[in-house]
Write a protein that holds these residues in place. Structure first.
Motif, PDB file in Angstrom:
ATOM      1  N   ALA A   1       0.822  -1.204   0.000  1.00 26.67           N
ATOM      2  CA  ALA A   1       0.000   0.000   0.000  1.00 26.67           C
ATOM      3  C   ALA A   1       0.857   1.255   0.000  1.00 26.67           C
ATOM      4  O   ALA A   1       0.454   2.290  -0.551  1.00 26.67           O
ATOM      5  N   ASP A   2       2.031   1.200   0.621  1.00 22.86           N
ATOM      6  CA  ASP A   2       2.916   2.359   0.686  1.00 22.86           C
ATOM      7  C   ASP A   2       4.057   2.294  -0.323  1.00 22.86           C
ATOM      8  O   ASP A   2       4.953   3.131  -0.303  1.00 22.86           O
ATOM      9  N   LEU A   3       4.044   1.311  -1.194  1.00 23.98           N
ATOM     10  CA  LEU A   3       5.102   1.146  -2.180  1.00 23.98           C
ATOM     11  C   LEU A   3       5.290   2.407  -3.006  1.00 23.98           C
ATOM     12  O   LEU A   3       4.326   3.000  -3.490  1.00 23.98           O
TER      13      LEU A   3
ATOM     14  N   GLY B   1      -5.182  10.113  -2.683  1.00 21.99           N
ATOM     15  CA  GLY B   1      -3.918  10.076  -1.963  1.00 21.99           C
ATOM     16  C   GLY B   1      -2.698  10.294  -2.823  1.00 21.99           C
ATOM     17  O   GLY B   1      -1.587  10.428  -2.309  1.00 21.99           O
ATOM     18  N   LEU B   2      -2.880  10.346  -4.129  1.00 17.42           N
ATOM     19  CA  LEU B   2      -1.770  10.535  -5.063  1.00 17.42           C
ATOM     20  C   LEU B   2      -1.811  11.967  -5.588  1.00 17.42           C
ATOM     21  O   LEU B   2      -2.801  12.381  -6.198  1.00 17.42           O
TER      22      LEU B   2
ATOM     23  N   TRP C   1       3.502  10.759  -2.765  1.00  9.77           N
ATOM     24  CA  TRP C   1       2.775   9.563  -2.360  1.00  9.77           C
ATOM     25  C   TRP C   1       3.323   9.052  -1.021  1.00  9.77           C
ATOM     26  O   TRP C   1       4.542   8.891  -0.874  1.00  9.77           O
ATOM     27  N   ALA C   2       2.428   8.807  -0.086  1.00  5.42           N
ATOM     28  CA  ALA C   2       2.764   8.161   1.189  1.00  5.42           C
ATOM     29  C   ALA C   2       3.947   8.830   1.879  1.00  5.42           C
ATOM     30  O   ALA C   2       4.839   8.161   2.407  1.00  5.42           O
ATOM     31  N   GLY C   3       3.973  10.148   1.858  1.00  5.89           N
ATOM     32  CA  GLY C   3       4.997  10.889   2.568  1.00  5.89           C
ATOM     33  C   GLY C   3       6.328  11.013   1.857  1.00  5.89           C
ATOM     34  O   GLY C   3       7.295  11.518   2.436  1.00  5.89           O
TER      35      GLY C   3
ATOM     36  N   ASP D   1      12.758  13.436  -2.478  1.00  7.77           N
ATOM     37  CA  ASP D   1      13.631  12.298  -2.197  1.00  7.77           C
ATOM     38  C   ASP D   1      14.472  11.943  -3.415  1.00  7.77           C
ATOM     39  O   ASP D   1      15.591  11.441  -3.290  1.00  7.77           O
ATOM     40  N   LEU D   2      13.915  12.210  -4.593  1.00  7.26           N
ATOM     41  CA  LEU D   2      14.605  11.884  -5.847  1.00  7.26           C
ATOM     42  C   LEU D   2      14.043  12.752  -6.955  1.00  7.26           C
ATOM     43  O   LEU D   2      12.829  12.973  -7.023  1.00  7.26           O
TER      44      LEU D   2
END
Length: 287
Positions: A14-16, A158-159, A179-181, A209-210
Motif C-alpha cells: 500500500a505504501d510502495l 492520496g496521489l 505519495w505516502a509521505g 527524495d529523488l
C-alpha cells in the motif's frame, strides 16, 4: 532509498513507491557494445505508487515496459507525456497493454494546452504517412486527459501529481509525484540559462527524495547546443543542492555518450554531490 530486491509484502504494498527506468537515453535510441551498461532506449519511466501504475513518456523503452506489465497482468495504467517529440513517443504504438480490450489506459498531456488536445495528438501519432495503422487498432479503453501546466492532477486518491512548464522548443511538462509521505520529480526536457535557476524547476524538485533530470550535455557543451532545449549534469547538481533534494538521477543521455563517458560523469558527479548518479535502463529505485 535503496535498490529494491525480492517481493513486496501485502502490508508494504500500500505504501510502495518504486521507480523503474525503462529508457534513459534521449534524442535517438542506440545499441551496440558501447551502450551495453546504460542502455539505448529513449525515455520511459515507470512509477509504482501502491497499486497504481504510472508511466511517463513513450520512448522506445515503453516496449519492454509494456511486455513486463502484460506478463504481470496489469490492466489499469496512467500514461503521462512530458511532450511529444519523436524520441518520447517512438514506442507508443508498440505498448502491449493497448491491445487487450480488458485494459484501461488514461493518457495525459498538457504541453499543448489550448492548441491541441491529447486525443488529436494520439490520432496524429498513428496516421499516414507516419504510421500505417490508426489509433483504432488499440482495443483497450483509451481515455485521453487534458490539463494545463501548473495544474495538480486528480488521478487517484492520496496521489498528488503537480505539473509545471519547462523551457523546451514546443513546450514540455515537468512532474512532481507525492505519495505516502515521499516525493519524486521528473524533469525532462528543459534548457537552463547559465547563471539562472528556473523557478518552475525549483518548485517541482523542492525537498524531493529523488528527481530525474535532463543531463544531455555538459556545461562546456551548452553554448554549442544553445536552443536545443536540454541541460547539463552540473546544473542538475546545482539544482539538487539549492532545492535540498536527497538524490538526483541523470537521464536523457545524448546518443553519442558511451558507457565509458557516462561512467566518468557518474564518478565525477558523486564527488560533487553524494546523491547523484547516471541512470541506466532497467534500474529500479525504491523510495
Amino acid at each position: 532509498m535503496v535498490a529494491s530486491s525480492g517481493e513486496t509484502s501485502r502490508e508494504e504494498s500500500a505504501d510502495l513507491f518504486r521507480v523503474k527506468i525503462w529508457g534513459a537515453r534521449g534524442t535517438l535510441p542506440v545499441s551496440g557494445e558501447n551502450f551495453s551498461k546504460y542502455g539505448g532506449n529513449t525515455i520511459c519511466i515507470e512509477v509504482r505508487c501502491g497499486e497504481h501504475v504510472l508511466i511517463f513518456d513513450a520512448g522506445s523503452g515503453i516496449m519492454p515496459a509494456g511486455m513486463s506489465l502484460k506478463a504481470e497482468g496489469v490492466s489499469d495504467i496512467n500514461l503521462f507525456f512530458t511532450h511529444c517529440h519523436y524520441d518520447h513517443i517512438v514506442g507508443f504504438p508498440y505498448f502491449k497493454p493497448f491491445f487487450n480490450q480488458a485494459n484501461k489506459v488514461a493518457i495525459w498531456s498538457g504541453h499543448m494546452a489550448g492548441v491541441k488536445t491529447t486525443r488529436q495528438m494520439l490520432n496524429e501519432f498513428m496516421s499516414p504517412p507516419w504510421f500505417p495503422a490508426p489509433l483504432d487498432i488499440c482495443c483497450a479503453k483509451i481515455d485521453p486527459q487534458d490539463f494545463k501546466a501548473g495544474d495538480t492532477l486528480d488521478v487517484r486518491p492520496g496521489l498528488v501529481i503537480k505539473t509545471g512548464m519547462l523551457n523546451h522548443p514546443g513546450n514540455a511538462i515537468g512532474y512532481r509525484i507525492e505519495w505516502a509521505g515521499r516525493t519524486m520529480a521528473i524533469i525532462t526536457d528543459t534548457e537552463h540559462t547559465p547563471g539562472i535557476n528556473d523557478p518552475n524547476v525549483l518548485e517541482l524538485i523542492k525537498d524531493v527524495d529523488l528527481f530525474l533530470y535532463d543531463c544531455s550535455f555538459t556545461d562546456d557543451e551548452m553554448q554549442q547546443f544553445k536552443g536545443y532545449g536540454h541541460s547539463s549534469w552540473q546544473q542538475a547538481i546545482r539544482l539538487a543542492k539549492l532545492a535540498n533534494a536527497s538524490r538526483v538521477g541523470f537521464i536523457h543521455h545524448s546518443p553519442w555518450r558511451s558507457d565509458e563517458d557516462l561512467d566518468k560523469i557518474d564518478a565525477q558527479a558523486r564527488l560533487e554531490f553524494n546523491g547523484a548518479f547516471a541512470a541506466l535502463d532497467g534500474q529500479t529505485i525504491e523510495l
